[in-house]
Design an enzyme around this catalytic site. Sequence first.
Site, PDB file in Angstrom:
ATOM      1  N   GLU A 445       0.798  -1.231   0.000  1.00  0.00           N
ATOM      2  CA  GLU A 445       0.000   0.000   0.000  1.00  0.00           C
ATOM      3  C   GLU A 445       0.828   1.278   0.000  1.00  0.00           C
ATOM      4  OE1 GLU A 445      -3.012   0.008   3.019  1.00  0.00           O
ATOM      5  OE2 GLU A 445      -4.006  -1.752   2.173  1.00  0.00           O
ATOM      6  N   GLU A 520      -4.196  -9.020   1.330  1.00  0.00           N
ATOM      7  CA  GLU A 520      -4.749  -8.596   2.619  1.00  0.00           C
ATOM      8  C   GLU A 520      -6.261  -8.519   2.505  1.00  0.00           C
ATOM      9  OE1 GLU A 520      -2.260  -5.565   4.552  1.00  0.00           O
ATOM     10  OE2 GLU A 520      -4.125  -4.812   5.413  1.00  0.00           O
TER      11      GLU A 520
HETATM   12  C1  GAL Z   1      -4.255  -2.124   5.627  1.00  0.00           C
HETATM   13  C2  GAL Z   1      -2.781  -2.030   5.988  1.00  0.00           C
HETATM   14  C3  GAL Z   1      -2.496  -2.714   7.312  1.00  0.00           C
HETATM   15  C4  GAL Z   1      -3.518  -2.277   8.346  1.00  0.00           C
HETATM   16  C5  GAL Z   1      -4.905  -2.622   7.845  1.00  0.00           C
HETATM   17  C6  GAL Z   1      -6.001  -2.326   8.821  1.00  0.00           C
HETATM   18  O1  GAL Z   1      -4.590  -1.210   4.690  1.00  0.00           O
HETATM   19  O2  GAL Z   1      -1.989  -2.635   4.970  1.00  0.00           O
HETATM   20  O3  GAL Z   1      -1.200  -2.392   7.759  1.00  0.00           O
HETATM   21  O4  GAL Z   1      -3.393  -0.925   8.536  1.00  0.00           O
HETATM   22  O5  GAL Z   1      -5.125  -1.847   6.674  1.00  0.00           O
HETATM   23  O6  GAL Z   1      -7.233  -2.653   8.256  1.00  0.00           O
END
Ligand code: GAL
Length: 815
Positions: A445, A520
């Site tokens: 990200e 993720e």
């Molecule tokens: C994502 C990020 C993670 C954490 C997560 C929380 O966008 O890569 O590090 O912040 O969101 O939902």
Amino acid sequence: MKITIKRKLKNSLLLLFAVSASALAQPKAVRTHQNFDAGWKFHLGHATDFTRDFNFGIGNNLFAKSGETAGTCIAIDYNDKEWTNVRLPHDWVVGLPFQYVKNDDIDSHGYKPVGRLFPENSIGWYRKTFQVAKADSGKRFEIQFDGIYRDSKIWVNGYYVGGHFSGYNSVSFDITDFIRFDKKNALVVRVDATEFEGWFYEGAGIYRHTWLNSYDNVHFKSEGGLFVHAAVDQKDAQVTVETTFENKGLSAATATVQSYLTDRNGKKIASGKELPVNVALRGEASVKDQITLKNAQLWDLDNPYLYKVVSLLKVNGKTIDSVKTRFGVRTFTFSSEKGFFLNGHPMKVQGVSCHQDHAGVGSALPDELQYYRVRLLKEMGVNAYRTTHNPPTPELLDACDSLGMLVMDETRLLTSGKEYEQQLRDLILRDRNHASIFMWSIGNEEYATQRTDIGKRIAQNQLMVQKSLDPTRESTYAANVGNVFKGVNEVIPIRGFNYNLHALDDYHAAHPEQPVIGTEVASTVTTRSIFVKDTVRAYVPDYDVTYPSWASTAETWWQITQKRPWFMGGFAWTGFDYRGEPTPYRWPNINSHFGIMDMCGFPKTVYYYYQSWWTDKDVLHIAPHWNWAGKEGQPIEVWVNTNAQDVELFLNGKSLGKKDMPRNGHLVWTVKYQPGKLTAVAHKNGRVIKSSVETTEAPARIVLTPSKKMMLANGEDATVVNVSVLDKKGREVPDAANLIRFDLRGDAAIIGVGNGDPSSHEPDQCTDGHWQRSLFGGKAQLIIRAGDKADQLTLTATGSGLEKQDLILKQVAGN
Ligand code: GAL
């Protein structure tokens, strides 16, 4: 995206030279790798006031003259008697109190007073003295740090040996020239945690292992000196062993190298050729060999079979260096049509992302805790671990190799300047022999970069670096951009989706040739054992219902995944809660609720959702608990997670109806509360399985459950002790909040306590000589680290109105 509460600005080179083997000092023993965790002294310095920073950088010739240290704590004989004795790994932040400050960095790091706003807590000095025998003076010495958070400067006997910027990569320094033989040597480290590298709790200090290595002047290179990989053809494997040497002696060297393979029991099973190697003075040379491994046993999740390669470097027939490395034989296939295959078998990636901290100890985990956490994940059905958002400690990878867990290994930043290209190099050279690593991740990200042409060029550079060091694997990048094919996504071999799963189909239709993985997913927030939203304590219900705007429930992403054969699966955010990123609330919430398990590894309700669909175990779980005094007659939402075919629910023997279980779903009943027993009776493949929750009485006695009852007296081993309370009838009380005190007798130490409460401000460390912790949702945890002597240990837990509990642990000699 994203939340307002976090800031995310946010062969061979053969050089032929005349040889004089006799010119090489002959070492007494080949390579040594000595643990250097014991016997350190620690003191906080100061980031802005030099008078409180041992005069660092002023009034002395530190960087002006070689070896001058007058007036600083770097001097060999500096009197550090008043400093605190510490044993590594050590994280000084975990012991600091929680403090509310209206600042996004402090918020995202879990309200600990460290960083630029707290100069008095952000510099740490470490000192260790040691001896080296004169008899070893022909050898080379290297100090190896597996993780210092962060921006460290290192001196030996007043000589600056180097600095290390990264808080996550391992680093080693040759310190041979500075050693005083048969005399006191002082190793001093200044750690500067003023700046952050992430948007989550990072801790501070020498928080991973430290080693003193020694070897001959001509030796296997420390960074990437051995690379082993295997290609399987039918039943046999071709094992390639690539070795790289360097010569730090006073003349060129001719040697030979030979490798052999052993099975998991250490039995020699195949040998390579003895190959000549000529290493120029101060030069490097590489040699490649191939060894056939007959009837290779594959490394997989259920039987993570590990072979070893042993490589010997000889001069005049005498072994002068040897290295032993574990490896696995397995194949990974990434298909844009059919998803992921391990050893030719299709498999959904049932992954979790994890940060590295744990209850009680912050970022400084004993190795046993790495294994403990990976075992917990395996029990839940997890088959892959993403090391977000940084290189992990090597012991985590060892645990994944040994226990059978795939790993996506991630570098900290997507950028390609000298520092960050080197960080990626260091990561790959250190980790590429691990059987478990199935993919590299070059970043996560990067809002400012990921969609741009600069992002594309950076990614191309990093991908070339990766391929040059490890042609056996592929990389991905965790992009939260949905259906966008610009920048990094144009060049990344495996497209990583962070969230945005609504855009999956369109992206796949437009780029059918690119394999896709959910780097993720989920980010579901739940507070273990709390079933009612509480905005004051900052708790969210322990049902799979709450998630931030960019995220989803567990059920949503897993159902999407199940329906798409081409989608490889993904990594749920996160396996465990972690400090920092309090979401959706801020203070008093100090740690995240994203975990499928809490900070201690206690399961939340959503754990049973995943376990139902990720394992073949009989899962039948009822949420919530059944202690709702005062809510008699009121409706309570009851969730049942199971992989059975149907479930009938009974309250005090009376049926509340039978329901068919939807695949990859869950069941809900709304039940008018009456104390008693709520029982689920389910049918699974023709068998009946049952599970109950029951209204309990008040807590009456303490129960201590250790992860193991025997530890090695090596100063490093550890056991995790879980704490709960039972009522008079022996039933666990799921909402107990008793304060429990702990006392440990024997040669071992409690090193941290926790309870998984994301809003608890109780100390994780000892205060005023006492260890204690309140139960949260009926549970707490403490971690005990072994001492150095064989001993019997007694842990006593007491609490007001509770029958105390003694736990006897054994500590036996051994390593
Ligand atoms: C994502 C990020 C993670 C954490 C997560 C929380 O966008 O890569 O590090 O912040 O969101 O939902």
